[in-house]
Design an enzyme around this catalytic site. Structure first.
Site, PDB file in Angstrom:
ATOM      1  CE  LYS A   1       1.597  -3.652  -3.373  1.00  0.00           C
ATOM      2  NZ  LYS A   1       0.130  -3.653  -3.219  1.00  0.00           N
TER       3      LYS A   1
ATOM      4  CB  SER B   1      -4.055  -3.611  -4.479  1.00  0.00           C
ATOM      5  OG  SER B   1      -4.341  -2.249  -4.614  1.00  0.00           O
TER       6      SER B   1
ATOM      7  CB  SER C   1      -1.392  -0.806  -5.525  1.00  0.00           C
ATOM      8  OG  SER C   1      -1.507  -1.769  -4.496  1.00  0.00           O
TER       9      SER C   1
END
Lengths: 99, 485
Positions: B76, B176, B152
């Site tokens: 990420k 997320s 997210s």
């Protein structure tokens, strides 16, 4: 509660965000929408309830206040300044601060 | 090989049936070919990936390789990785090449020997539930490219769902990891707050942010989490606990495990197809030997309001570091220092980030701190106490991960409150700091994956992962593949 356009401008100033008049209007209704969701909290009886500041109700772990690294040759400084928008001779360059 | 689980990949690498370089190339080729359809990756750097794979091959040849050495992963893009662009999905950091490694990167790549395929897309500064707030554009859901992948960690989920990477790192402050895992038919775990170091993980809401894993199976999650977690003195909230093998309980029978069903998670907000899929899982667990009990989380409906005070408050403070001076974006042609701050921040941050900074600034400002911030922290305690009481009655809590399946791109961009409510079942878990995971548990009528959430008590990840694993041994939802990938 309802935020006014003036309050939105004030918040933007506190947050160091430049904001256009059109953005103030949009932000005003959007933030008021979000605050209408948040208002639900006001109805909750929290008398005698301690604020929860940390998941495990732990204390901040502190290290000894000692110098652990000396950047003798400036190598780390140079590395960190290599990603600065503007730096020269080990100094960060910024627009003028005083007249 | 592309569709193998991590254990199979590890065995193939150790038995020299494939090299790490070959494996990395297989995935990089897929990224090149398929990523344009999905926009899951922000940065790919073939040279760096192959260099890391070569180093892994040397460890494998020298016999110093671990279980995960040579296995590719997607990171990420809020985990700082030395020499890699680390953008956080923001224009503010679009040119930020990190000078150092996050603890998670050190552990997974430098120590365990995993090979980064690149940095994956995310909502800007992890603020979002649909991956539509990224400066680098929306990510598409591999199950239906007109839908969001969740957020997210949307890039992480899309990359794994499309088999562009076998596993990805993620972070979860309000859902997320779990919500994108649910939307993309994957398994994702957010561990107990404090067991994965936040050092080098760009901060959003520090009392809520926690790193974790998105993978196909609970078993894969367990293997990577074991390498990822551990005490780190550089994170002041990292917990001093011995290292754990989170896969150690996998396969053990449920033996009268008590599963709690909170009625609040099956109420009017939840989509009927989601609820019926989740109730079918309950039947499966009964067959596996679990006992079902009713539990109450009476304050859980307050978790979204509490979150939208606490998270923006912490974000407004954390994001004050972006001043346009030391790193990150600086607006051109500023006349003075004050303008350098206000213009750089106005141009560098996107709309959602600015909204949350403003909410946070307001609730922390003079005259409102007690009414909003302290009030939210008090209610946060009530929410955490609900879980404490519920765990006296049961071992794990089960419910849907999100009230709906993946929604259309653009559908909720103008209705922020509706968007925020897609995290209604996940946020309370962050506020309490508990471990939670999502696993796939079926599909809706449109063929979109449905996610099931399991919540455990503090530090009960190993059992939680086993509960998920036993379901996956009995079902095959987690092995289904989206068409075209």
């Amino acid at each position: 509660m309802s935020l006014t356009l003036l309050e939105i401008e004030h918040i933007a100033r506190l947050a160091r965000l430049e904001i256009t008049p059109a953005e103030v209007e949009t932000a005003c209704w959007q933030l008021n929408g979000i605050f209408s969701l948040i208002e639900a909290l006001q109805a909750v009886d929290t008398a005698g309830i301690e604020p929860k500041t940390h998941v495990h109700d732990a204390w901040q772990r502190l290290r000894a206040d000692e110098v652990t690294y000396r950047d003798e040759d400036g190598a780390v400084r140079d590395l960190l300044q290599s990603i600065a928008p503007d730096a020269e001779n080990g100094l960060y360059l910024v627009p003028k601060v005083i007249e | 090989m592309i569709y193998s689980d991590l254990k199979t990949l590890s065995r193939a690498l150790h038995e020299k049936r494939i090299s790490s370089v070959e494996l990395a190339r297989l995935f990089l080729d897929r990224v090149t070919r398929l990523n344009p359809e999905l926009n899951a990756f922000i940065t790919v750097d073939e040279e760096k990936t192959i260099a890391a794979a070569k180093a892994a091959d040397q460890r494998l040849a020298a016999g110093s390789a671990g279980m995960l050495t040579g296995i590719p992963l997607a990171e990420k893009d809020l985990f700082c990785a030395e020499g890699w662009l680390t953008t956080c999905g923001s224009k503010m950091l679009q040119n930020f090449v990190s000078p150092y490694d996050a603890a998670v990167v050190t552990k997974l790549e430098r120590e365990a020997g995993m090979v980064s395929l690149g940095k994956v897309n995310m909502d800007e500064f992890a603020m979002g539930s649909s991956n539509e707030t990224s400066w680098f554009g929306a990510v598409k859901n591999p199950w239906d490219k007109t839908c969001v992948p969740g957020g997210s960690s949307g890039g992480s989920a899309a990359a794994v769902a499309a088999y562009l990477a076998p596993v990805a790192t993620g972070t979860d402050s309000g859902g997320s990891i779990r919500q994108p895992a649910a939307f993309c038919g994957l398994s994702g775990i957010k561990p107990t707050y404090g067991i994965v170091s936040r050092y080098g993980m760009v901060a959003f809401a520090s009392s809520l942010d926690q790193g974790g894993v998105i993978a196909h199976s609970a078993e894969d999650c367990a293997l990577v989490l074991s390498a990822m977690a551990g005490f780190d003195e550089r994170d002041s909230t990292s917990l001093e606990r011995p290292a754990e093998d989170y896969s150690r309980l996998l396969g053990q029978p449920l033996d009268g495990l008590k599963i709690g069903l909170p009625k609040e998670f099956f109420g009017e907000g939840a989509n009927a197809e989601v609820v019926s899929a989740v109730l079918l899982v309950v039947e499966e667990y009964k067959r596996l030997g679990a006992k079902i009990v009713d539990v109450a989380l009476p304050n859980s409906h307050l978790s979204v309001p509490v979150y939208y005070v606490i998270a923006p408050a912490e974000a407004s403070s954390n994001l004050s570091r972006f001043d346009g001076l030391r790193y990150g974006y600086r607006a051109p042609d500023c006349n003075d220092l004050s303008e350098a701050y206000t213009k750089s921040r106005a141009e560098g941050f996107g709309a959602e980030v600015k909204r949350r900074i403003m909410i946070g600034t307001y609730v922390l400002s003079h005259g409102y701190y007690d009414a909003y911030y302290l009030k939210a922290q008090r209610v946060r305690r009530l929410i955490a106490d609900d879980f404490r009481k519920a765990f006296r009655e049961c071992d794990v809590i089960l419910g849907p991960t999100s009230p709906t399946t993946a929604f259309n791109i653009g559908e909720r961009t103008s209705d922020l409150v509706a968007l925020y409510l897609s995290d209604i079942y996940t946020i309370a878990v962050n506020l309490a700091g508990l471990p939670g995971l999502s696993i796939p548990s079926g599909f809706d009528g449109q063929g979109l994956p449905i996610g099931l959430q399991l919540i455990g008590n503090y530090f009960d990840e190993a059992r939680l992962l086993n509960v998920a694993h036993l379901y996956q041994q009995a079902t095959d939802w987690h092995t289904r593949r989206p068409q075209g990938f």
